[in-house]
Write a protein that holds these residues in place. Structure first.
Motif, PDB file in Angstrom:
ATOM      1  N   GLU A 248     -57.500 -13.925 -12.183  1.00 51.20           N
ATOM      2  CA  GLU A 248     -57.882 -15.061 -11.371  1.00 51.20           C
ATOM      3  C   GLU A 248     -57.627 -16.388 -12.070  1.00 51.20           C
ATOM      4  O   GLU A 248     -57.203 -17.347 -11.450  1.00 51.20           O
ATOM      5  CB  GLU A 248     -59.365 -14.939 -10.990  1.00 51.20           C
ATOM      6  N   TYR A 249     -57.862 -16.459 -13.369  1.00 54.37           N
ATOM      7  CA  TYR A 249     -57.688 -17.726 -14.061  1.00 54.37           C
ATOM      8  C   TYR A 249     -56.218 -18.108 -14.224  1.00 54.37           C
ATOM      9  O   TYR A 249     -55.907 -19.233 -14.582  1.00 54.37           O
ATOM     10  CB  TYR A 249     -58.388 -17.708 -15.430  1.00 54.37           C
ATOM     11  N   GLU A 250     -55.279 -17.200 -13.971  1.00 52.20           N
ATOM     12  CA  GLU A 250     -53.862 -17.519 -14.076  1.00 52.20           C
ATOM     13  C   GLU A 250     -53.230 -17.852 -12.742  1.00 52.20           C
ATOM     14  O   GLU A 250     -52.072 -18.237 -12.693  1.00 52.20           O
ATOM     15  CB  GLU A 250     -53.107 -16.347 -14.706  1.00 52.20           C
ATOM     16  N   ARG A 251     -53.953 -17.699 -11.661  1.00 54.29           N
ATOM     17  CA  ARG A 251     -53.380 -17.991 -10.350  1.00 54.29           C
ATOM     18  C   ARG A 251     -53.197 -19.488 -10.174  1.00 54.29           C
ATOM     19  O   ARG A 251     -54.078 -20.264 -10.486  1.00 54.29           O
ATOM     20  CB  ARG A 251     -54.275 -17.469  -9.239  1.00 54.29           C
ATOM     21  N   PRO A 252     -52.046 -19.917  -9.649  1.00 58.87           N
ATOM     22  CA  PRO A 252     -51.850 -21.348  -9.434  1.00 58.87           C
ATOM     23  C   PRO A 252     -52.715 -21.834  -8.278  1.00 58.87           C
ATOM     24  O   PRO A 252     -52.864 -21.153  -7.271  1.00 58.87           O
ATOM     25  CB  PRO A 252     -50.364 -21.465  -9.093  1.00 58.87           C
ATOM     26  N   ARG A 253     -53.287 -23.013  -8.438  1.00 57.92           N
ATOM     27  CA  ARG A 253     -54.131 -23.596  -7.392  1.00 57.92           C
ATOM     28  C   ARG A 253     -53.759 -25.049  -7.219  1.00 57.92           C
ATOM     29  O   ARG A 253     -53.279 -25.695  -8.136  1.00 57.92           O
ATOM     30  CB  ARG A 253     -55.596 -23.512  -7.784  1.00 57.92           C
ATOM     31  N   ARG A 254     -54.072 -25.589  -6.041  1.00 50.41           N
ATOM     32  CA  ARG A 254     -53.874 -27.016  -5.828  1.00 50.41           C
ATOM     33  C   ARG A 254     -54.933 -27.776  -6.608  1.00 50.41           C
ATOM     34  O   ARG A 254     -54.630 -28.600  -7.428  1.00 50.41           O
ATOM     35  CB  ARG A 254     -53.965 -27.360  -4.350  1.00 50.41           C
ATOM     36  N   TYR A 255     -56.174 -27.522  -6.334  1.00 48.89           N
ATOM     37  CA  TYR A 255     -57.284 -28.150  -7.035  1.00 48.89           C
ATOM     38  C   TYR A 255     -58.567 -27.462  -6.607  1.00 48.89           C
ATOM     39  O   TYR A 255     -58.588 -26.697  -5.655  1.00 48.89           O
ATOM     40  CB  TYR A 255     -57.384 -29.655  -6.724  1.00 48.89           C
ATOM     41  N   ALA A 256     -59.639 -27.770  -7.284  1.00 50.64           N
ATOM     42  CA  ALA A 256     -60.940 -27.208  -6.937  1.00 50.64           C
ATOM     43  C   ALA A 256     -61.880 -28.352  -6.573  1.00 50.64           C
ATOM     44  O   ALA A 256     -61.909 -29.379  -7.245  1.00 50.64           O
ATOM     45  CB  ALA A 256     -61.507 -26.419  -8.107  1.00 50.64           C
ATOM     46  N   LEU A 257     -62.633 -28.203  -5.494  1.00 56.17           N
ATOM     47  CA  LEU A 257     -63.606 -29.206  -5.099  1.00 56.17           C
ATOM     48  C   LEU A 257     -64.843 -29.097  -5.972  1.00 56.17           C
ATOM     49  O   LEU A 257     -65.271 -28.003  -6.311  1.00 56.17           O
ATOM     50  CB  LEU A 257     -64.021 -28.991  -3.638  1.00 56.17           C
ATOM     51  N   ASP A 258     -65.417 -30.240  -6.302  1.00 55.15           N
ATOM     52  CA  ASP A 258     -66.693 -30.155  -6.997  1.00 55.15           C
ATOM     53  C   ASP A 258     -67.803 -30.006  -5.946  1.00 55.15           C
ATOM     54  O   ASP A 258     -67.567 -30.106  -4.741  1.00 55.15           O
ATOM     55  CB  ASP A 258     -66.915 -31.346  -7.923  1.00 55.15           C
ATOM     56  N   GLU A 259     -68.995 -29.761  -6.384  1.00 60.01           N
ATOM     57  CA  GLU A 259     -70.113 -29.445  -5.483  1.00 60.01           C
ATOM     58  C   GLU A 259     -70.409 -30.593  -4.517  1.00 60.01           C
ATOM     59  O   GLU A 259     -70.662 -30.370  -3.339  1.00 60.01           O
ATOM     60  CB  GLU A 259     -71.355 -29.114  -6.317  1.00 60.01           C
ATOM     61  N   ARG A 260     -70.353 -31.838  -5.004  1.00 56.22           N
ATOM     62  CA  ARG A 260     -70.655 -32.986  -4.126  1.00 56.22           C
ATOM     63  C   ARG A 260     -69.622 -33.124  -3.022  1.00 56.22           C
ATOM     64  O   ARG A 260     -69.978 -33.362  -1.867  1.00 56.22           O
ATOM     65  CB  ARG A 260     -70.730 -34.275  -4.957  1.00 56.22           C
ATOM     66  N   GLU A 261     -68.340 -32.972  -3.352  1.00 54.18           N
ATOM     67  CA  GLU A 261     -67.293 -33.061  -2.328  1.00 54.18           C
ATOM     68  C   GLU A 261     -67.459 -31.950  -1.305  1.00 54.18           C
ATOM     69  O   GLU A 261     -67.281 -32.167  -0.106  1.00 54.18           O
ATOM     70  CB  GLU A 261     -65.919 -32.973  -2.974  1.00 54.18           C
ATOM     71  N   PHE A 262     -67.771 -30.774  -1.771  1.00 59.47           N
ATOM     72  CA  PHE A 262     -67.956 -29.646  -0.861  1.00 59.47           C
ATOM     73  C   PHE A 262     -69.121 -29.898   0.092  1.00 59.47           C
ATOM     74  O   PHE A 262     -69.003 -29.716   1.306  1.00 59.47           O
ATOM     75  CB  PHE A 262     -68.181 -28.359  -1.660  1.00 59.47           C
ATOM     76  N   GLN A 263     -70.253 -30.333  -0.457  1.00 57.58           N
ATOM     77  CA  GLN A 263     -71.430 -30.605   0.379  1.00 57.58           C
ATOM     78  C   GLN A 263     -71.157 -31.732   1.363  1.00 57.58           C
ATOM     79  O   GLN A 263     -71.605 -31.683   2.511  1.00 57.58           O
ATOM     80  CB  GLN A 263     -72.645 -30.943  -0.497  1.00 57.58           C
ATOM     81  N   ALA A 264     -70.424 -32.767   0.937  1.00 63.23           N
ATOM     82  CA  ALA A 264     -70.082 -33.870   1.842  1.00 63.23           C
ATOM     83  C   ALA A 264     -69.214 -33.363   2.984  1.00 63.23           C
ATOM     84  O   ALA A 264     -69.397 -33.749   4.140  1.00 63.23           O
ATOM     85  CB  ALA A 264     -69.370 -34.978   1.070  1.00 63.23           C
ATOM     86  N   GLY A 265     -68.276 -32.473   2.693  1.00 59.32           N
ATOM     87  CA  GLY A 265     -67.433 -31.900   3.744  1.00 59.32           C
ATOM     88  C   GLY A 265     -68.238 -31.064   4.724  1.00 59.32           C
ATOM     89  O   GLY A 265     -68.019 -31.107   5.932  1.00 59.32           O
ATOM     90  N   VAL A 266     -69.185 -30.297   4.205  1.00 61.29           N
ATOM     91  CA  VAL A 266     -70.045 -29.481   5.072  1.00 61.29           C
ATOM     92  C   VAL A 266     -70.885 -30.390   5.964  1.00 61.29           C
ATOM     93  O   VAL A 266     -71.043 -30.138   7.166  1.00 61.29           O
ATOM     94  CB  VAL A 266     -70.943 -28.548   4.218  1.00 61.29           C
ATOM     95  N   GLU A 267     -71.416 -31.463   5.402  1.00 57.16           N
ATOM     96  CA  GLU A 267     -72.245 -32.395   6.174  1.00 57.16           C
ATOM     97  C   GLU A 267     -71.418 -33.096   7.254  1.00 57.16           C
ATOM     98  O   GLU A 267     -71.865 -33.234   8.393  1.00 57.16           O
ATOM     99  CB  GLU A 267     -72.877 -33.432   5.229  1.00 57.16           C
ATOM    100  N   ARG A 268     -70.194 -33.523   6.923  1.00 55.24           N
ATOM    101  CA  ARG A 268     -69.318 -34.145   7.943  1.00 55.24           C
ATOM    102  C   ARG A 268     -69.036 -33.160   9.070  1.00 55.24           C
ATOM    103  O   ARG A 268     -69.071 -33.517  10.248  1.00 55.24           O
ATOM    104  CB  ARG A 268     -68.008 -34.591   7.299  1.00 55.24           C
TER     105      ARG A 268
END
Length: 127
Positions: free
Chosen positions: A74-94
């Motif tokens: 899993e740690y070698e898989r390429p990713r775009r980026y990871a959301l931090d907890e605040r960004e995730f919660q803000a998206g859920v709230e929106r």
């Protein structure tokens, strides 16, 4: 039945020889192997599989390195980026606020349609 096996062996070996890298083929040049497989199908195919086919020592071709035992950790898989907890919660709230607004609008439209229908037909029973 033997004819079908011979044709299958011919097709498999011919495709394998054509797709093989010129530098990794053993004992004879690539064109000689292709002619041998075509001209002497059974013997040429068996010879290709036993003494001509490249020995594959490489692993899987992947755009990122992987360990030989773990495959694709899993740690070698390429990713775009990871959301931090605040960004995730803000998206859920929106998303929740948008859902609530859509529900309020839908209920208002429903009440408006019901009142129009009631105005058009005053004899209709109410629920």
């Amino acid at each position: 039945m033997p004819f079908l096996i011979e044709i299958g062996l011919l097709v498999y070996c011919l495709i394998d020889a054509i797709q093989s890298d010129e530098g990794s083929i053993r004992n004879l040049p690539k064109t000689v192997w292709i002619f041998l497989i075509i001209l002497v199908p059974l013997v040429g195919g068996i010879a290709w599989l036993t003494v001509g086919r490249p020995v594959s020592t490489r692993g899987r071709d992947v755009p990122w390195p992987s360990t030989s035992t773990a495959g694709f950790p899993e740690y070698e898989r390429p990713r775009r980026y990871a959301l931090d907890e605040r960004e995730f919660q803000a998206g859920v709230e929106r998303s929740r606020q948008l859902d609530e607004k859509m529900m309020r609008d839908w209920e208002a439209q429903l009440r408006e349609r019901e009142s129009r229908l009631k105005d058009e037909d005053p004899q209709a029973p109410t629920a």
